[in-house]
Motif scaffolding. Structure first.
Motif, mmCIF file in Angstrom:
data_model
loop_
_atom_site.group_PDB
_atom_site.id
_atom_site.type_symbol
_atom_site.label_atom_id
_atom_site.label_comp_id
_atom_site.label_asym_id
_atom_site.label_seq_id
_atom_site.Cartn_x
_atom_site.Cartn_y
_atom_site.Cartn_z
ATOM 1 N N PRO A 65 0.799 -1.236 0.000
ATOM 2 C CA PRO A 65 0.000 0.000 0.000
ATOM 3 C C PRO A 65 0.827 1.279 0.000
ATOM 4 N N ASP A 66 2.089 1.200 0.414
ATOM 5 C CA ASP A 66 2.915 2.405 0.510
ATOM 6 C C ASP A 66 3.904 2.528 -0.650
ATOM 7 N N VAL A 67 3.486 2.052 -1.829
ATOM 8 C CA VAL A 67 4.354 2.048 -3.002
ATOM 9 C C VAL A 67 3.611 2.672 -4.182
ATOM 10 N N ASP A 68 4.316 3.491 -4.956
ATOM 11 C CA ASP A 68 3.749 4.116 -6.155
ATOM 12 C C ASP A 68 4.199 3.417 -7.434
ATOM 13 N N LEU A 69 5.460 2.973 -7.453
ATOM 14 C CA LEU A 69 6.076 2.399 -8.647
ATOM 15 C C LEU A 69 6.677 1.051 -8.297
ATOM 16 N N VAL A 70 6.379 0.041 -9.109
ATOM 17 C CA VAL A 70 6.901 -1.309 -8.904
ATOM 18 C C VAL A 70 7.849 -1.650 -10.049
ATOM 19 N N VAL A 71 9.044 -2.135 -9.717
ATOM 20 C CA VAL A 71 10.034 -2.558 -10.700
ATOM 21 C C VAL A 71 10.149 -4.075 -10.638
ATOM 22 N N VAL A 80 4.960 -11.376 -16.168
ATOM 23 C CA VAL A 80 3.559 -11.070 -16.444
ATOM 24 C C VAL A 80 2.695 -11.124 -15.180
ATOM 25 N N PRO A 81 2.692 -12.231 -14.419
ATOM 26 C CA PRO A 81 1.801 -12.248 -13.257
ATOM 27 C C PRO A 81 2.120 -11.174 -12.229
ATOM 28 N N LEU A 82 3.383 -10.848 -12.038
ATOM 29 C CA LEU A 82 3.733 -9.823 -11.062
ATOM 30 C C LEU A 82 3.362 -8.427 -11.561
ATOM 31 N N ALA A 83 3.602 -8.160 -12.832
ATOM 32 C CA ALA A 83 3.207 -6.866 -13.389
ATOM 33 C C ALA A 83 1.693 -6.713 -13.362
ATOM 34 N N GLN A 84 0.972 -7.785 -13.659
ATOM 35 C CA GLN A 84 -0.491 -7.737 -13.597
ATOM 36 C C GLN A 84 -0.972 -7.424 -12.191
ATOM 37 N N ALA A 85 -0.393 -8.069 -11.198
ATOM 38 C CA ALA A 85 -0.791 -7.824 -9.810
ATOM 39 C C ALA A 85 -0.548 -6.369 -9.423
ATOM 40 N N ALA A 86 0.592 -5.829 -9.830
ATOM 41 C CA ALA A 86 0.917 -4.441 -9.498
ATOM 42 C C ALA A 86 -0.039 -3.471 -10.196
ATOM 43 N N ALA A 89 -3.371 -3.366 -8.650
ATOM 44 C CA ALA A 89 -3.332 -2.686 -7.359
ATOM 45 C C ALA A 89 -3.136 -1.183 -7.519
ATOM 46 N N GLY A 90 -3.148 -0.689 -8.757
ATOM 47 C CA GLY A 90 -3.048 0.742 -9.005
ATOM 48 C C GLY A 90 -1.643 1.283 -9.058
ATOM 49 N N SER A 111 -2.579 -3.948 -22.667
ATOM 50 C CA SER A 111 -4.003 -3.646 -22.578
ATOM 51 C C SER A 111 -4.418 -3.372 -21.133
ATOM 52 N N LEU A 112 -3.890 -4.164 -20.198
ATOM 53 C CA LEU A 112 -4.231 -3.976 -18.787
ATOM 54 C C LEU A 112 -3.741 -2.616 -18.287
ATOM 55 N N ALA A 113 -2.534 -2.222 -18.669
ATOM 56 C CA ALA A 113 -2.010 -0.923 -18.242
ATOM 57 C C ALA A 113 -2.892 0.208 -18.758
ATOM 58 N N GLN A 114 -3.355 0.078 -19.991
ATOM 59 C CA GLN A 114 -4.232 1.099 -20.551
ATOM 60 C C GLN A 114 -5.561 1.149 -19.795
ATOM 61 N N GLU A 115 -6.101 -0.022 -19.478
ATOM 62 C CA GLU A 115 -7.362 -0.075 -18.726
ATOM 63 C C GLU A 115 -7.214 0.558 -17.349
ATOM 64 N N GLN A 116 -6.082 0.327 -16.709
ATOM 65 C CA GLN A 116 -5.849 0.822 -15.361
ATOM 66 C C GLN A 116 -5.396 2.281 -15.344
ATOM 67 N N GLY A 117 -5.030 2.812 -16.504
ATOM 68 C CA GLY A 117 -4.555 4.184 -16.560
ATOM 69 C C GLY A 117 -3.236 4.391 -15.848
ATOM 70 N N ARG A 118 -2.353 3.404 -15.955
ATOM 71 C CA ARG A 118 -1.059 3.470 -15.277
ATOM 72 C C ARG A 118 0.085 3.417 -16.281
ATOM 73 N N VAL A 119 1.214 4.015 -15.900
ATOM 74 C CA VAL A 119 2.414 3.956 -16.734
ATOM 75 C C VAL A 119 2.993 2.548 -16.655
ATOM 76 N N LEU A 120 3.239 1.960 -17.805
ATOM 77 C CA LEU A 120 3.917 0.666 -17.923
ATOM 78 C C LEU A 120 5.106 0.877 -18.849
ATOM 79 N N SER A 121 6.293 0.617 -18.358
ATOM 80 C CA SER A 121 7.507 0.855 -19.128
ATOM 81 C C SER A 121 8.415 -0.357 -19.044
ATOM 82 N N VAL A 122 9.317 -0.482 -20.006
ATOM 83 C CA VAL A 122 10.232 -1.630 -20.071
ATOM 84 C C VAL A 122 11.671 -1.124 -20.034
#
Length: 364
Positions: A65-71, A80-86, A89-90, A111-122
């Motif tokens: 809950p106290d995290v904004d960005l997950v690497v 994939v499963p870890l990025a999906q979970a993050a 979780a917003g 597609s999931l990142a677009q649905e969630q409105g979150r930045v997804l980068s590689v």
């Protein structure tokens, strides 16, 4: 106006990639604060990062809950499963290369990142290699004329097969998924999508269980780009050999940042990113050789771009669509190697257009 609060970061995995690359960069980019690390070896993490919270579960860290960005810097099949979970979780997410193992997975994650409105980068950090920046500049100013052929290679000399997941028969292992994403991403940024891909992957070392040698050709109209990587080349080969209608450019030696990070050095020294091996341009008409300037590289620019994209003050430095294109080339090369024929990319016309619209190609 006060400075915005630093982005709170969770790093999933403290193996080679997490320890050597992500943690040092996250620690030295202003506006980022590494708070949580997922690892089963807390003593190793705290030896380097005594102030962080260590959590054994990567999924728990991804949804903290106290995290904004997950690497995500875990083994490839867990991306994939870890990025999906993050994302669910917003959280905003950075995924280490390769983005995913299959093109279908890349589509689903984008597609999931677009649905969630979150930045997804590689994490394609090699866009900020000194030698690649030098080549981009040469192509932009037309020094080489029309480029007809390119050889780009990453070589190692590691004759013994090591007991690590990258060299075991698990999904996403092998040299093509390890070094291939770097080679492919750089070429796509220079020349765009190829017409077809011809791939050869092999295991050359005694006891090798996965590919440790690859030779992949990207075919363009009037241009061929040869990508090569091996675990049995001790040196002497140029990192880049680029040939055009006005001459050739040869570059030996690798960007120094990776070796310095692996040795435990933090970015920031006065000579950080400087290249001790300038390239050589051979003028076609006279054979005259000239030394070419090599810009300073800096992997921190990637994470600075991610920070700005999350804050809404800049663009995502590596978009999901760009990573999806890399996944398409990786997959086409695997298919080509299996079937012994040239293969086209499995991208839709909409994906091709979106990729072209998002890229400012310097070598096309």
């Amino acid at each position: 106006m006060s400075e915005p609060a630093p982005l709170r970061v969770a790093l999933l995995g403290y193996g080679f990639a997490g320890k050597s690359f992500h943690a040092p960069l996250l620690r030295t980019v202003e506006g980022l604060s590494l708070r949580v690390v997922a690892s089963s070896r807390p003593e190793d993490v705290h030896a380097d990062l005594p102030e962080v919270t260590v959590i054994p579960s990567a999924r728990d860290a991804a949804t903290h809950p106290d995290v904004d960005l997950v690497v995500v810097a875990t083994p490839n099949e867990t991306h994939v499963p870890l990025a999906q979970a993050a994302l669910r979780a917003g959280k905003h997410v950075v995924v280490d290369k390769p983005f995913t193992i299959t093109l279908a997975e890349a589509r689903a994650l984008a597609s999931l990142a677009q649905e969630q409105g979150r930045v997804l980068s590689v994490f394609h950090n090699r866009r900020w290699d000194s030698d690649f920046l030098a080549l981009k500049a040469l192509l932009a100013d037309g020094t080489l004329g029309r480029v007809t052929s390119v050889e780009s290679r990453f070589d190692r000399f590691r004759p013994e097969v090591r007991q690590r997941w990258r060299e075991q028969p698990v999904p996403g292992a092998g040299i093509w998924f390890d070094l291939g994403p770097h080679l492919v991403d750089q070429v796509l940024q220079l020349f765009g999508l190829p017409d077809s891909v011809v791939g050869l992957l092999a295991a050359h070392r005694d006891g090798a269980a996965v590919d440790d040698w690859c030779q992949v050709t990207l075919v363009y109209p009037q241009r061929h780009v040869l990508l090569q990587a091996s675990m049995l080349i001790a040196g002497g080969m140029p990192r880049f050999a680029v040939h055009g209608t006005r001459g050739s450019w040869l570059k030996h030696g690798m960007d120094s940042q990776a070796d310095r990070l692996i040795a435990g050095e933090l970015p920031g020294a006065a000579d950080w990113g400087e290249d001790a091996s300038p390239g050589r341009f051979f003028v076609g008409s006279s054979g005259e050789a000239r030394t070419t300037a090599t810009p300073r590289g800096d992997y921190r620019r990637y994470y600075a771009g991610v920070r700005d994209a999350v804050r809404g003050t800049g663009h995502n430095p590596v978009t999901p669509m760009q990573a999806l294109a890399v996944a398409a080339v990786l997959e086409a090369a695997l298919q080509s190697s299996r079937e012994g024929r040239a293969c086209t990319l499995g991208l839709t016309s909409e994906e091709r257009s979106a990729f072209s619209d998002a890229c400012d190609l310097t070598g096309s």
